[in-house]
Design an enzyme around this catalytic site. Structure first.
Site, PDB file in Angstrom:
ATOM      1  N   THR A  19      -9.051  -2.559 -11.571  1.00  0.00           N
ATOM      2  CA  THR A  19     -10.170  -2.397 -11.299  1.00  0.00           C
ATOM      3  C   THR A  19     -11.070  -1.475 -12.100  1.00  0.00           C
ATOM      4  O   THR A  19     -12.274  -1.447 -12.574  1.00  0.00           O
ATOM      5  CB  THR A  19     -10.236  -2.123  -9.668  1.00  0.00           C
ATOM      6  N   ASP A  84      -5.268  -8.403 -13.844  1.00  0.00           N
ATOM      7  CA  ASP A  84      -5.304  -7.616 -12.459  1.00  0.00           C
ATOM      8  C   ASP A  84      -3.850  -7.391 -12.187  1.00  0.00           C
ATOM      9  O   ASP A  84      -2.986  -8.172 -12.299  1.00  0.00           O
ATOM     10  CB  ASP A  84      -5.774  -8.745 -11.592  1.00  0.00           C
ATOM     11  N   SER A  85      -3.536  -6.124 -11.873  1.00  0.00           N
ATOM     12  CA  SER A  85      -2.231  -5.864 -11.593  1.00  0.00           C
ATOM     13  C   SER A  85      -1.440  -6.601 -10.695  1.00  0.00           C
ATOM     14  O   SER A  85      -0.034  -6.487 -10.846  1.00  0.00           O
ATOM     15  CB  SER A  85      -2.111  -4.380 -11.474  1.00  0.00           C
ATOM     16  N   SER A  86      -1.962  -7.465 -10.055  1.00  0.00           N
ATOM     17  CA  SER A  86      -1.241  -8.206  -9.154  1.00  0.00           C
ATOM     18  C   SER A  86      -0.469  -9.495  -9.874  1.00  0.00           C
ATOM     19  O   SER A  86       0.683 -10.000  -9.381  1.00  0.00           O
ATOM     20  CB  SER A  86      -2.261  -9.131  -8.154  1.00  0.00           C
ATOM     21  N   THR A 116      -4.075  -0.576  -9.430  1.00  0.00           N
ATOM     22  CA  THR A 116      -3.747  -0.071  -8.530  1.00  0.00           C
ATOM     23  C   THR A 116      -2.797  -0.810  -7.749  1.00  0.00           C
ATOM     24  O   THR A 116      -1.749  -0.040  -6.923  1.00  0.00           O
ATOM     25  CB  THR A 116      -4.705   0.743  -7.511  1.00  0.00           C
ATOM     26  N   ASP A 117      -2.950  -1.845  -7.449  1.00  0.00           N
ATOM     27  CA  ASP A 117      -2.252  -2.803  -6.603  1.00  0.00           C
ATOM     28  C   ASP A 117      -0.681  -2.759  -6.816  1.00  0.00           C
ATOM     29  O   ASP A 117       0.109  -2.600  -5.791  1.00  0.00           O
ATOM     30  CB  ASP A 117      -2.542  -4.302  -6.624  1.00  0.00           C
TER      31      ASP A 117
HETATM   32  N1  LIG Z   1      -7.765  -1.289  -7.629  1.00  0.00           N
HETATM   33  C1  LIG Z   1      -7.113  -2.105  -8.410  1.00  0.00           C
HETATM   34  O1  LIG Z   1      -6.951  -1.710  -9.412  1.00  0.00           O
HETATM   35  C2  LIG Z   1      -6.834  -3.278  -7.695  1.00  0.00           C
HETATM   36  C3  LIG Z   1      -6.638  -4.613  -8.414  1.00  0.00           C
HETATM   37  N2  LIG Z   1      -6.405  -5.599  -7.931  1.00  0.00           N
HETATM   38  C4  LIG Z   1      -5.515  -4.332  -9.448  1.00  0.00           C
HETATM   39  O2  LIG Z   1      -4.452  -4.026  -9.201  1.00  0.00           O
HETATM   40  O3  LIG Z   1      -5.594  -4.588 -10.707  1.00  0.00           O
END
Ligand SMILES: NC(=O)C[C@H](N)C(=O)O
Length: 568
Positions: A19, A84-86, A116-117
């Site tokens: 993000t 996107d870290s997902s 962050t995910d």
């Molecule tokens: N806050 C984030 O970074 C969430 C985002 N979907 C990720 O993990 O890439």
């Protein structure tokens, strides 16, 4: 943690996505390129004047001075593609570790900018992949993109750069909302708020406020000057299974199939699970065919303990305790342990049970019960084996016997010392006995619980075919028998063969305690002796009212058999 003294500290910031650099496209956030260009325009991230005066290369940014005598200079390496870290997996995290390896000598520290995910997974994996770290690695990201007016990305990234730039913290850390955590201790707890992470079982390594407060005693120390090792061969076939009330055994069986090699099982409370025989049978069958299962509590805080029979049933099924590890750390550790070439199953279990990167807190040795023999043995064992460093053959020969001696003496400290030195606590000594046999024979409940939690075989047989349970019965160690039974221990068919005669002998001597021990272990008290008479008949004939009453109440009530079958 040392404050870095170099006047110029060079950092590499690996930008993987998340993000922090995202942009909105058709109403949804997608990874955005050009983070360095954004940073270049923000005075808090780049001192253009200084860069020009020093003739820094195009791709290099420099922070305004945090102190008059030091500058933090950094380069942003933008990954391709951005994620996107997902969408990130062990493969990408190993690649990040390899980038760090390639640039290890060029830079003083590293920042990994990440979504962050899955950041807690990433930090955990990196902590195992990178061994002998002597430099700071900090992961960070944001809940709101850095170019939004009100966001957390700027603070987080600046904090991460300053921590890696100004301090030598030889660990994989995660910086978020003014706190520096050990990476393999964190978990994401909020999907929206800026305080997205917490470290439930370890306080932060540092807190940034008007001053930086460092928890010196928590920061890991560099041991020696060993070179950085990057463990790229991580096992990908690991999984996570969360138990829930009433989970069907068939579902667990379906999950535990090939090609899975390791599973983190999230259990209730302090490591408890349903004790339904069909479920335990599935778990036992899986561990017996070599699947590694680690027990982690699904509670946010606290640890797997040996307080409950429902927890010991898990240990008895061959499941290794994850103590207070987060599931993220346990999954990463499994992947690391299974990826190590040439290890036996027992060797892998031993590695799992050890604290390798500060990822778990092993239960403390009970210091309230000082005993000269205990501390002397523990101390002596550690010294002896440290001195024999290099002489691996000597250590390998000594360890099983020392472990058995420690277990027999009930010396938890000695066993912990051996574990730290790499001892496999499931190995047999020269008489074929395992430490579990020794602890059972000595009646040491604490040691027994510790061994069971490390996933040793509860039904191991010694050279004479004897199980730990039989030794506990002979010693009439009620607490030990209880614990072993809860962990699924059974008397073997051979051990049960002559029970009738033994029971008659005990009855004729009026040994109620002995009879109770056999009952507790699951033996059938009505079994006849060599002449066809039962223990009760013998007691009645002898007119021993006490034994008659005990036998009648034990045989009449809900027997220990209710815990499980007496035979394996
Ligand atoms: N806050 C984030 O970074 C969430 C985002 N979907 C990720 O993990 O890439």
């Amino acid at each position: 943690m040392a404050r870095a003294t170099e006047p110029e500290r060079r950092l590499l910031a690996v930008y993987t996505g998340g993000t922090i650099g995202m942009r909105s496209e058709r109403g949804v956030l997608i990874p955005g390129r050009g983070l360095a260009d954004v940073l270049r325009t923000l005075p808090m991230f780049h001192d253009e004047e200084h860069a020009r005066a020093c003739d820094l290369p195009e791709d290099t940014l420099v922070l305004p001075p945090a102190s008059p005598e030091q500058r933090v200079i950094y380069t942003v390496l933008e990954c391709q593609p951005l994620f996107d870290s997902s969408d990130m997996t062990i493969t990408e995290w190993v690649q990040i570790a390899q980038i760090i390896e390639r640039h290890y000598e060029q830079y003083h520290g590293f920042v990994v900018i990440h979504g962050t995910d899955t950041m807690a997974f990433a930090a955990s994996v990196l902590s195992f992949v990178l061994e002998n770290l002597q430099k700071t690695v900090v992961l960070t990201g944001a809940q709101v993109p850095i170019h939004a007016l009100w966001n957390d990305g700027r603070e987080n990234l600046l904090g991460a750069l300053l921590m890696a730039g100004q301090y030598v913290i030889p660990e994989v850390c995660l910086f978020f909302q003014n706190q520096l955590f050990r990476g393999n201790r964190v978990t994401k707890v909020d999907a929206r708020r800026f305080a997205a992470f917490c470290s439930p079982n370890l306080p932060p390594l540092a807190i940034v406020g008007p001053d930086v407060t460092i928890n010196q005693e928590l920061v890991r120390k560099v041991r020696g000057m060993e070179r950085l090792v990057v463990h790229s061969s991580m096992e990908h076939d690991v999984g996570l299974l969360r138990l829930y009330p009433g989970i069907p055994a068939a579902l667990v069986r379906a999950f535990l199939q090939h090609p899975l090699k390791g599973v983190v099982m999230e259990t209730f409370g302090s490591g408890n699970g349903p004790t339904k025989p069909d479920l335990l049978q599935e778990l036992r069958a899986a561990t017996e065919r070599g699947l590694l299962i680690v027990n982690c509590t699904h509670c946010l805080q606290g640890a797997v303990t040996s307080d409950y029979a429902a927890g010991m049933a898990m240990a008895g099924a061959g499941i290794v305790s994850g103590f207070d590890m987060t599931s993220e750390a346990a999954l990463a550790k499994l992947s690391y342990v299974l990826g190590q070439p040439g290890l036996s199953l027992e060797g892998r279990k031993e590695l799992l049970a050890r604290d390798l990167r500060g990822e778990m807190t092993l239960p403390a040795v009970d210091e309230r019960r000082p005993s000269l023999q205990r501390s002397v043995l523990g101390h002596g064992v550690a010294q002896l084996l440290r001195q024999s460093q290099g002489a691996d053959a000597v250590r390998d020969t000594l360890m099983p016997s020392l472990a058995c001696a420690g277990a027999r003496a009930g010396d938890l400290e000695a066993l912990q010392a051996l574990v730290e030195l790499g001892s496999d606590l499931s190995l047999e000594d020269c008489s074929g006995q395992t430490p579990l046999h020794a602890a059972a024979r000595g009646g040491h409940v604490e040691v027994l619980a510790m061994l069971l939690q490390r996933g040793v075989n509860v039904n191991a047989r010694d050279q004479d075919g004897l199980t730990p349970l039989l030794l506990a019965v002979r010693g009439r160690h009620q607490g030990v028998i209880e614990l072993l039974r809860a962990a699924g221990a059974c008397l073997s068919p051979e051990e049960l063969e002559d029970t009738g005669t033994e029971l008659c002998r005990l009855a004729s001597r009026g040994d109620c305690e002995g009879l109770r021990a056999w009952w507790q272990a699951g033996a059938d008290l009505g079994r006849p002796g060599y002449d066809g008479r039962s223990a009760l008949l013998i007691a009645e004939a002898a007119g021993d009212l006490e034994v008659v009453t005990v036998l009648q109440s034990l045989q009449g009530g809900v027997g220990a058999q209710a815990l499980g079958p007496a035979t394996p």
